[in-house]
Design a protein around this motif. Structure first.
Motif, PDB file in Angstrom:
ATOM      1  N   MET A 120       0.819  -1.181   0.000  1.00 60.87           N
ATOM      2  CA  MET A 120       0.000   0.000   0.000  1.00 60.87           C
ATOM      3  C   MET A 120       0.873   1.258   0.000  1.00 60.87           C
ATOM      4  O   MET A 120       0.555   2.225  -0.664  1.00 60.87           O
ATOM      5  N   ILE A 121       1.956   1.222   0.739  1.00 64.82           N
ATOM      6  CA  ILE A 121       2.827   2.393   0.796  1.00 64.82           C
ATOM      7  C   ILE A 121       3.541   2.603  -0.543  1.00 64.82           C
ATOM      8  O   ILE A 121       3.738   3.738  -0.970  1.00 64.82           O
TER       9      ILE A 121
ATOM     10  N   LYS B 247       2.279   1.834  -3.461  1.00 65.39           N
ATOM     11  CA  LYS B 247       1.247   2.382  -4.340  1.00 65.39           C
ATOM     12  C   LYS B 247       1.078   3.877  -4.111  1.00 65.39           C
ATOM     13  O   LYS B 247       0.912   4.647  -5.056  1.00 65.39           O
ATOM     14  N   SER B 248       1.161   4.300  -2.847  1.00 66.22           N
ATOM     15  CA  SER B 248       0.992   5.725  -2.568  1.00 66.22           C
ATOM     16  C   SER B 248       2.158   6.549  -3.123  1.00 66.22           C
ATOM     17  O   SER B 248       1.961   7.681  -3.549  1.00 66.22           O
TER      18      SER B 248
ATOM     19  N   SER C 128      -3.188   9.362  -2.744  1.00 61.47           N
ATOM     20  CA  SER C 128      -1.876   9.022  -2.219  1.00 61.47           C
ATOM     21  C   SER C 128      -1.788   9.334  -0.730  1.00 61.47           C
ATOM     22  O   SER C 128      -1.261   8.541   0.059  1.00 61.47           O
TER      23      SER C 128
ATOM     24  N   LEU D 257      -3.772   6.772   1.267  1.00 60.93           N
ATOM     25  CA  LEU D 257      -3.081   5.485   1.327  1.00 60.93           C
ATOM     26  C   LEU D 257      -1.992   5.485   2.402  1.00 60.93           C
ATOM     27  O   LEU D 257      -1.799   4.480   3.103  1.00 60.93           O
ATOM     28  N   ILE D 258      -1.316   6.595   2.552  1.00 55.92           N
ATOM     29  CA  ILE D 258      -0.286   6.684   3.588  1.00 55.92           C
ATOM     30  C   ILE D 258      -0.924   6.627   4.975  1.00 55.92           C
ATOM     31  O   ILE D 258      -0.437   5.936   5.875  1.00 55.92           O
TER      32      ILE D 258
ATOM     33  N   MET E  69      -3.843   5.276   5.752  1.00 53.82           N
ATOM     34  CA  MET E  69      -4.373   3.925   5.947  1.00 53.82           C
ATOM     35  C   MET E  69      -3.257   2.936   6.273  1.00 53.82           C
ATOM     36  O   MET E  69      -3.481   1.984   7.023  1.00 53.82           O
ATOM     37  N   ASN E  70      -2.068   3.160   5.751  1.00 56.20           N
ATOM     38  CA  ASN E  70      -0.950   2.287   6.068  1.00 56.20           C
ATOM     39  C   ASN E  70      -0.647   2.322   7.569  1.00 56.20           C
ATOM     40  O   ASN E  70      -0.386   1.282   8.177  1.00 56.20           O
ATOM     41  N   HIS E  71      -0.700   3.485   8.170  1.00 55.97           N
ATOM     42  CA  HIS E  71      -0.483   3.584   9.612  1.00 55.97           C
ATOM     43  C   HIS E  71      -1.566   2.832  10.389  1.00 55.97           C
ATOM     44  O   HIS E  71      -1.274   2.180  11.400  1.00 55.97           O
TER      45      HIS E  71
ATOM     46  N   TRP F 164      -3.288   0.212   9.361  1.00 57.50           N
ATOM     47  CA  TRP F 164      -3.068  -1.223   9.189  1.00 57.50           C
ATOM     48  C   TRP F 164      -1.888  -1.708  10.022  1.00 57.50           C
ATOM     49  O   TRP F 164      -1.905  -2.821  10.554  1.00 57.50           O
ATOM     50  N   ILE F 165      -0.854  -0.898  10.155  1.00 58.96           N
ATOM     51  CA  ILE F 165       0.293  -1.275  10.985  1.00 58.96           C
ATOM     52  C   ILE F 165      -0.138  -1.404  12.441  1.00 58.96           C
ATOM     53  O   ILE F 165       0.231  -2.364  13.135  1.00 58.96           O
TER      54      ILE F 165
END
Length: 92
Positions: free
Chosen positions: A1-2, A4-5, A15, A18-19, A21-23, A25-26
């Motif tokens: 995902m990161i 892709k962003s 973008s 997505l960044i 959302m990455n946090h 998900w982590i």
């Protein structure tokens, strides 16, 4: 995902989301694999959410001012609007 962003050049808001959302998900992955107090991820995610909202609102404001913001022209837009540069650089 990161990845892709960072390769997304057409839509800056996508973008940015997505960044953020990455946090999220982590933090979810850590919660499944580790024992911790609930205050720790809440503190972490509160900062991520505040920075995400400020950054997203800055991107919305830039889109209203410029019409279309893609990441291929993004640095030039920020240098033209000093107030947005201050908001966005404080978040990043």
């Amino acid at each position: 995902m990161i990845l892709k962003s960072f390769t997304e050049r057409r839509w800056a808001r996508k973008s940015w989301l997505l960044i953020i959302m990455n946090h999220l998900w982590i933090a979810l992955a850590i919660s499944f694999n580790e024992e911790f107090k609930y205050g720790q991820p809440i503190l972490y995610l509160s900062g991520v959410i505040v920075a995400g909202v400020i950054g997203f609102l800055t991107l919305v404001r830039l889109r209203k001012l410029e019409g279309s913001i893609g990441l291929h022209q993004f640095t030039d837009i920020l240098t033209n609007t000093q107030k947005s540069l201050l908001y966005f650089s404080s978040v990043v």
